[in-house]
Design an enzyme around this catalytic site. Structure first.
Site, mmCIF file in Angstrom:
data_model
loop_
_atom_site.group_PDB
_atom_site.id
_atom_site.type_symbol
_atom_site.label_atom_id
_atom_site.label_comp_id
_atom_site.label_asym_id
_atom_site.label_seq_id
_atom_site.Cartn_x
_atom_site.Cartn_y
_atom_site.Cartn_z
ATOM 1 N N ASP A 1 0.801 -1.225 0.000
ATOM 2 C CA ASP A 1 0.000 0.000 0.000
ATOM 3 C C ASP A 1 0.837 1.280 0.000
ATOM 4 O O ASP A 1 0.302 2.382 -0.032
ATOM 5 C CB ASP A 1 -0.968 0.010 1.190
ATOM 6 C CG ASP A 1 -0.242 0.017 2.539
ATOM 7 O OD1 ASP A 1 0.983 0.240 2.562
ATOM 8 O OD2 ASP A 1 -0.901 -0.197 3.564
ATOM 9 N N TYR B 1 10.797 4.425 1.238
ATOM 10 C CA TYR B 1 11.629 3.388 1.862
ATOM 11 C C TYR B 1 13.090 3.454 1.419
ATOM 12 O O TYR B 1 13.963 2.859 2.069
ATOM 13 C CB TYR B 1 11.072 1.989 1.574
ATOM 14 C CG TYR B 1 10.010 1.570 2.569
ATOM 15 C CD1 TYR B 1 10.365 1.003 3.786
ATOM 16 C CD2 TYR B 1 8.658 1.763 2.301
ATOM 17 C CE1 TYR B 1 9.407 0.625 4.711
ATOM 18 C CE2 TYR B 1 7.697 1.390 3.223
ATOM 19 C CZ TYR B 1 8.079 0.821 4.435
ATOM 20 O OH TYR B 1 7.130 0.460 5.354
HETATM 21 P P1 NAD Z 1 -0.847 -7.656 13.653
HETATM 22 O O1 NAD Z 1 0.194 -8.342 14.454
HETATM 23 O O2 NAD Z 1 -1.776 -6.704 14.301
HETATM 24 O O3 NAD Z 1 -1.758 -8.779 12.966
HETATM 25 C C1 NAD Z 1 -1.282 -9.938 12.408
HETATM 26 C C2 NAD Z 1 -2.193 -11.110 12.742
HETATM 27 O O4 NAD Z 1 -1.697 -12.251 12.048
HETATM 28 C C3 NAD Z 1 -2.226 -11.481 14.233
HETATM 29 O O5 NAD Z 1 -3.550 -11.497 14.695
HETATM 30 C C4 NAD Z 1 -1.593 -12.860 14.265
HETATM 31 O O6 NAD Z 1 -2.116 -13.707 15.268
HETATM 32 C C5 NAD Z 1 -1.905 -13.377 12.880
HETATM 33 N N1 NAD Z 1 -1.056 -14.481 12.425
HETATM 34 C C6 NAD Z 1 0.265 -14.647 12.575
HETATM 35 N N2 NAD Z 1 0.671 -15.795 12.011
HETATM 36 C C7 NAD Z 1 -0.437 -16.365 11.470
HETATM 37 C C8 NAD Z 1 -0.672 -17.566 10.739
HETATM 38 N N3 NAD Z 1 0.334 -18.399 10.426
HETATM 39 N N4 NAD Z 1 -1.925 -17.842 10.346
HETATM 40 C C9 NAD Z 1 -2.938 -17.003 10.646
HETATM 41 N N5 NAD Z 1 -2.780 -15.858 11.324
HETATM 42 C C10 NAD Z 1 -1.537 -15.542 11.725
HETATM 43 O O7 NAD Z 1 -0.090 -6.980 12.453
HETATM 44 P P2 NAD Z 1 -0.451 -5.688 11.565
HETATM 45 O O8 NAD Z 1 0.420 -4.575 11.971
HETATM 46 O O9 NAD Z 1 -1.899 -5.472 11.530
HETATM 47 O O10 NAD Z 1 0.070 -6.143 10.143
HETATM 48 C C11 NAD Z 1 -0.357 -7.322 9.530
HETATM 49 C C12 NAD Z 1 0.500 -7.642 8.335
HETATM 50 O O11 NAD Z 1 0.220 -6.749 7.281
HETATM 51 C C13 NAD Z 1 2.013 -7.513 8.581
HETATM 52 O O12 NAD Z 1 2.678 -8.531 7.852
HETATM 53 C C14 NAD Z 1 2.341 -6.181 7.986
HETATM 54 O O13 NAD Z 1 3.690 -6.062 7.649
HETATM 55 C C15 NAD Z 1 1.449 -6.243 6.786
HETATM 56 N N6 NAD Z 1 1.217 -4.978 6.100
HETATM 57 C C16 NAD Z 1 1.599 -4.928 4.813
HETATM 58 C C17 NAD Z 1 1.432 -3.806 4.082
HETATM 59 C C18 NAD Z 1 1.929 -3.794 2.679
HETATM 60 O O14 NAD Z 1 2.139 -2.736 2.126
HETATM 61 N N7 NAD Z 1 2.180 -4.936 2.056
HETATM 62 C C19 NAD Z 1 0.843 -2.688 4.668
HETATM 63 C C20 NAD Z 1 0.449 -2.743 6.000
HETATM 64 C C21 NAD Z 1 0.626 -3.919 6.711
HETATM 65 C C1 G6P Z 2 3.577 0.901 4.771
HETATM 66 C C2 G6P Z 2 4.175 -0.232 4.030
HETATM 67 C C3 G6P Z 2 3.888 -1.541 4.708
HETATM 68 C C4 G6P Z 2 4.360 -1.502 6.124
HETATM 69 C C5 G6P Z 2 3.728 -0.340 6.830
HETATM 70 C C6 G6P Z 2 4.332 -0.193 8.196
HETATM 71 O O1 G6P Z 2 2.195 0.897 4.665
HETATM 72 O O2 G6P Z 2 3.732 -0.306 2.713
HETATM 73 O O3 G6P Z 2 4.503 -2.560 3.992
HETATM 74 O O4 G6P Z 2 4.023 -2.696 6.790
HETATM 75 O O5 G6P Z 2 3.940 0.861 6.136
HETATM 76 O O6 G6P Z 2 3.539 0.635 8.912
HETATM 77 P P1 G6P Z 2 3.576 0.666 10.486
HETATM 78 O O7 G6P Z 2 2.595 1.719 10.793
HETATM 79 O O8 G6P Z 2 3.166 -0.716 10.945
HETATM 80 O O9 G6P Z 2 4.969 0.984 10.855
HETATM 81 MN MN MN Z 3 4.416 -2.261 1.835
#
Ligand code: NAD
Ligand code: G6P
Ligand code: MN
Length: 441
Positions: free
Chosen positions: A170, A264
């Protein structure tokens, strides 16, 4: 009209309520029959599940809702999996950030040694969800946000080449929201963008309006002078550390004054500055635990206590809109142009053929159709070659359970100063990740 069934994996994620909210708000354009939450940690998911249940039954009582830790229940009879899991939770994110800082190296969720450590944990979790989906709903698509997306994408390309998974990020659209604000446009969708790179490692080299007018000179001038503006509505990136990243964009864009870098790149261009300005005792993981995590879970509790979601709202942001747009594009074959992480296959013609790159694609019911980028300049290409091989080596290390490959990966990383530091770091990361990584030999 067909209605779609969706499973959100990582149901206990801080981003789950935002996605549920966005799915409900998009109901007219993308009707849904069912939403299921799946997590492997019941107590983490429960408060979010209970709150979403109330929210959905008030707004769309016909939408079926459930939350579960049982894979068969979660993944049977669905059209899409929207995944955002964090293997090791924030406790491990904190270590990913703090361990490198102890060695004078950038400590970051997805970049450098922290990102590599997270990658070694995430691959298993993401493959597990993909395999459940294929077992119980073989025609479904998995739209995956789980980080570190670059390493996860390389792993799924290599280990599940025929799977219907699309890895997404995102950050570009978050930044494009900011571009739109700078330009005085109503929406980022008023722009046509060209972007290329790896995940969290790319550049916009063309942005026009719908009539084809070049918007780059105005944008690059603004960012060079002021950095990025904050979209005050974005609940995710409003903390001080993100504001600092957006201000630092002035120095990041200085290397390529005519094109716009992903924020980044700060970690790769200015690692010395990042280390100097980091607090080893209090990193982004702490800020998130004190901020977003508390906020989301206390909102959930309030809804459950009140027995109603009226007047108590979760916030949805760019993260949620993007994944719902992607599902719609697949469901209705819209051919919307979106930035996705896909195999290069010659799109960037002078770059590694089998690299996972982030580029514009047209999205339809067969998935993404990547657009042609052509040749990229030496500076970007050189940086990307180094970084993509770091990502490939992490996946090699995972597959071969190889200590040497992981040491090579860390040594090759632009932000690790030497093989000695890389080895010390690797040993510390192995110890911290004993419950999660394959055993390296
Ligand atoms: P969070 O810790 O609040 O939530 C993650 C959830 O995943 C938890 O509830 C945990 O219990 C669950 N989990 C862990 N391992 C699991 C498995 N094997 N099977 C099922 N559930 C499992 O984390 P968050 O800050 O909300 O972020 C969630 C994910 O989204 C992270 O990987 C974060 O980096 C990612 N993210 C990616 C982007 C992107 O740009 N790609 C943007 C924002 C967040
Ligand atoms: C951006 C990136 C994600 C990353 C997030 C971290 O949205 O695209 O890949 O996980 O920032 O944000 P946070 O608020 O968890 O530091
Ligand atoms: Mn990202």
């Amino acid at each position: 009209m067909k209605k779609f069934a969706i499973t959100i994996a990582g149901g206990g994620s801080t981003f789950t309520p935002g996605i549920v909210d966005m799915l409900l708000s998009s109901y007219e354009e993308f009707p849904i029959s069912e939403i299921k939450l799946y997590d492997n940690l019941a107590e983490r998911q429960e408060p979010i599940g209970k709150a979403c249940d109330i929210m959905i039954s008030e707004r769309y009582p016909d939408v079926k809702f459930s939350y579960t830790t049982d894979p068969e229940e979660a993944f049977t009879g669905i059209d899409f999996v929207m995944a955002h899991i964090r293997v090791g939770l924030y406790a491990m994110r904190e270590l990913d950030e703090k361990i490198p800082l102890n060695y004078g190296v950038v400590g970051q969720e997805t970049c450098g040694p922290g990102g590599m450590a997270y990658g070694m944990r995430s691959i298993t979790g993401v493959l597990e969800i993909l395999d459940y989906m294929e077992e119980y709903s073989p025609d479904a698509w998995m739209l995956n946000y789980s980080n570190p997306a670059a390493i996860v994408a390389e792993a799924t390309r290599r280990l599940r080449p025929d799977s219907k998974i699309i890895n997404i990020c995102d950050m570009p659209i978050g930044m494009e929201d900011s571009f739109a604000t700078i330009l005085g446009l109503e929406s980022r969708k008023d722009m046509i963008v060209r972007y290329y790179g790896l995940n969290h490692f790319g550049w916009w080299d063309s942005i026009t309006d719908k009539e084809g007018n070049d918007l780059m000179p105005q944008l690059t001038k603004y960012i060079s002078e002021h950095g990025l503006v904050l979209d005050t509505d974005a609940f995710q990136h409003n903390d001080e550390s993100w504001k600092e990243t957006y201000r630092k964009m002035r120095d990041v864009i200085a290397l390529t004054p005519e094109i716009i870098p992903n924020s980044y790149l700060k970690y790769y261009y200015y690692p010395d500055y990042v280390v100097e300005t980091s607090d080893k005792e209090h990193t982004r993981a702490n800020e998130v635990m004190e901020g977003r995590e508390k906020q989301v879970f206390s909102t959930a509790e309030k809804i459950v206590e009140a027995g109603t979601a009226e007047g108590i709202e979760f916030e949805a942001d760019a993260h949620a809109t993007f994944i719902v747009d992607l599902a719609r594009a697949i469901a209705y074959n819209t051919k919307e142009r979106m930035l996705l992480i896909v195999p290069n296959n010659g799109s960037i013609s002078n770059f590694t053929y089998d690299a996972m790159v982030e580029i514009p694609c047209l999205v339809g019911s067969d998935g993404p159709e990547p657009l042609h980028i052509g040749e990229i300049p030496h500076f970007q290409k050189g940086l990307m070659e180094q970084q993509v091989n770091v990502e490939k080596l992490v996946v090699d290390a995972y597959v071969e359970k190889s200590y040497t490959k992981m040491w090579q990966a860390l040594t090759l990383s632009k932000i690790v100063p030497s093989a000695k530091v890389a080895k010390d770091l690797l040993d510390a990361l192995i110890e911290a990740n004993a419950d999660y990584w394959p055993e390296l030999r």
